[in-house]
Scaffold this motif. Structure first.
Motif, short mmCIF file in Angstrom:
data_model
loop_
_atom_site.label_atom_id
_atom_site.label_comp_id
_atom_site.label_asym_id
_atom_site.label_seq_id
_atom_site.Cartn_x
_atom_site.Cartn_y
_atom_site.Cartn_z
N LYS A 1 31.35 45.27 35.99
CA LYS A 1 31.48 44.39 34.84
C LYS A 1 32.93 44.38 34.36
N ARG B 1 36.51 46.32 42.91
CA ARG B 1 35.13 45.96 43.24
C ARG B 1 34.69 46.61 44.55
N GLU C 1 28.16 50.06 38.67
CA GLU C 1 27.96 50.02 37.22
C GLU C 1 29.26 50.25 36.44
N ILE D 1 32.61 49.68 34.37
CA ILE D 1 33.10 48.64 33.46
C ILE D 1 34.62 48.68 33.45
#
Length: 218
Positions: A2, A178, A184, A186
């Motif tokens: 995220k 990435r 998970e 952030i």
């Protein structure tokens, strides 16, 4: 992974970012460092909303009450030297956090200064095992320094959670993360700029964060 980009929001961070990018403000290193610290403080506050909390009974002079306090075991780590003021901003919010420091720097590998390698020579940090790891570094350009720092830190143990915080990121740097980081994770950014130039600097960016904070290096 995220990604939180504060440039997409109406927030006081935008004022600090405008001053960080402004060449006239950059002439004063104290002001530049202070704005980096303030971005760190605001970002840490927003990040604190994602932590896990548990109630604790506090005794006042007139009674007791329960207050929800963070239960995460935090490790805030940074990349020397540019990350120091950003790190300090996070520590003003997470004053009970453990600290980690990684010496990771870029070195051009060709005469044209268009290819870079990342070298890590030093690390001082406790084990990451079971901790919420927050790596703070002002510039996420190629992603190489952040990747090298993460890999060095997690050799000491698997963290419970991972947060990455930067002042300015690029799409190229985010793509590297990435591929490397847990799903998970952030990533917190004050801005995501268009990309990097031939010399691997962020455009429009604001220049070399370490030099602007502390002066030019050899």
């Amino acid at each position: 992974m995220k990604v939180v980009n504060f440039a997409e929001q109406n927030t006081i961070i935008n004022q600090y970012m405008a001053e960080l990018r402004d060449k006239s403000y950059q002439k004063n290193r104290l002001v530049f460092r202070h704005n980096i610290e303030r971005v760190g403080e605001m970002m840490a506050y927003e990040l604190s909303k994602t932590l896990e909390y548990k109630p604790k009974t506090v005794t006042t002079p007139l009674g007791t009450l329960d207050i929800n306090l963070p239960k995460d075991d935090l490790l805030v780590a940074t990349v020397l030297r540019a990350g120091l003021p950003f790190h300090q901003g996070f520590l003003r919010i997470f004053d009970k956090a453990a600290n980690g420091f990684v010496s990771a720097y870029r070195m051009y590998t060709n005469r044209e200064h268009t290819e870079v390698g990342i070298h890590t020579e030093y690390m001082a940090a406790p084990s990451c095992k079971g901790k919420t790891l927050i790596i703070v570094d002002p510039m996420l350009a190629t992603g190489g320094s952040m990747a090298a720092s993460y890999e060095a830190l997690v050799k000491t143990g698997k963290p419970h959670k991972v947060h990455i915080a930067c002042v300015i990121a690029t799409p190229e740097g985010l793509d590297v993360l990435r591929e490397l980081l847990p799903e998970e994770t952030i990533v917190w950014c004050a801005a995501i700029d268009a990309g990097i130039n031939a010399n691997k600097y962020i455009v429009p960016g604001f220049g070399d964060a370490g030099d602007l904070c502390y002066g030019e290096k050899l």
